[in-house]
Design a protein around this motif. Structure first.
Motif, PDB file in Angstrom:
ATOM      1  N   PRO A  49      51.413  35.184  46.578  1.00  0.00           N
ATOM      2  CA  PRO A  49      50.719  34.866  45.415  1.00  0.00           C
ATOM      3  C   PRO A  49      49.955  33.357  45.419  1.00  0.00           C
ATOM      4  O   PRO A  49      49.238  33.012  44.786  1.00  0.00           O
ATOM      5  CB  PRO A  49      52.046  34.782  44.437  1.00  0.00           C
ATOM      6  N   PHE A  54      48.756  39.419  44.167  1.00  0.00           N
ATOM      7  CA  PHE A  54      49.294  39.745  42.725  1.00  0.00           C
ATOM      8  C   PHE A  54      49.314  41.364  42.635  1.00  0.00           C
ATOM      9  O   PHE A  54      49.023  42.082  43.569  1.00  0.00           O
ATOM     10  CB  PHE A  54      48.485  39.317  41.776  1.00  0.00           C
ATOM     11  N   THR A  83      53.492  34.578  38.980  1.00  0.00           N
ATOM     12  CA  THR A  83      52.306  35.383  39.502  1.00  0.00           C
ATOM     13  C   THR A  83      51.478  35.758  38.416  1.00  0.00           C
ATOM     14  O   THR A  83      52.070  36.322  37.429  1.00  0.00           O
ATOM     15  CB  THR A  83      52.382  36.377  40.429  1.00  0.00           C
TER      16      THR A  83
END
Length: 237
Positions: A49, A54, A83
């Motif tokens: 991330p 993601f 994230t």
């Protein structure tokens, strides 16, 4: 209709939340076949991330867009701690792969609680580290690794997966930035049940529709071989 990079095929899609043992709420999505129960489930673990990874990283987004319809698979995607994506931001902060053990456990617990069948873990880059370190759960039938860097995951983690005994398929790009096929075969030789597949021409991020198709085909070949190879056309009838 030709299946292209942005094609989204029919599925039932639901925003979900995962709840970790250290009291965080993670955001995600579950996509399942529109017309019936899935035959198997992919729990996906996204790339790093801190470098743009993601739940919507393109291979996983395309898996969710296609595989419920083409291969009767459920696809569970989520943002690990700290994230963000269009779905929202998961609570907590990036922890270098350590606190994320609770994120992996929460995703597997969600799959078990919701009776999702035949769980396979799919990790990509950083996500492969999470899979090797934290996915030794009796629920897991096997794992598929995309572009493993083997930075955080050590030989001890490989030995634990060897002892775990579940199948391990490792897709390694020819031009990977971190670990290329020859070295990957040497490193993964510690895992007798590991199959290392070098993918000619590919790079770490699997950019390009031909490489996405290879990845999705290799996943389906292991998880639901009856649906292999995936079609490149979709009937609108």
């Amino acid at each position: 209709m030709e299946i292209r990079a942005a094609t989204e095929l029919p599925a039932r899609r639901e925003d979900i939340e995962l709840h970790t043992a250290d009291d965080l709420t993670l955001v995600g999505e579950l996509a399942v076949p529109e017309g019936g129960a899935p035959v198997a489930t992919l729990v996906t673990l996204h790339p790093l991330p801190t470098h743009g990874g993601f739940m919507d990283s393109h291979v996983y987004k395309k898996a969710a867009n296609r595989l419920p319809a083409l291969a009767d698979l459920a696809v569970l995607r989520f943002n690990t701690r700290g994230t963000s994506s269009d779905r929202g931001t998961s609570e907590g902060a990036f922890d270098g792969g350590e606190g994320e053990r609770f994120d992996v456990a929460a995703a597997l617990e969600y799959a078990e609680f919701h009776d999702l069948p035949r769980v396979w873990v799919v990790g990509w880059s950083f996500g492969t580290e999470l899979a090797l370190k934290w996915a030794h759960d009796p629920l897991v039938e096997g794992a598929i690794l995309l572009s493993p860097p083997l930075h955080r995951a050590t030989d001890d983690d490989l030995d634990r997966w060897a002892e775990f005994g579940r199948p391990l398929t490792v897709l390694v790009p020819e031009f990977d930035d971190y670990l290329r096929p020859e070295e990957a075969r040497a490193r993964f030789s510690r895992v007798p049940q590991a199959e290392v597949i070098g993918v000619d021409g590919a790079k770490h991020l699997w950019v390009g529709e031909p490489y996405v198709r290879i990845v999705l085909d290799e996943i389906v070949k292991r998880v639901n071989p009856a649906a292999f190879p995936l079609p490149t056309e979709w009937s609108l009838e």
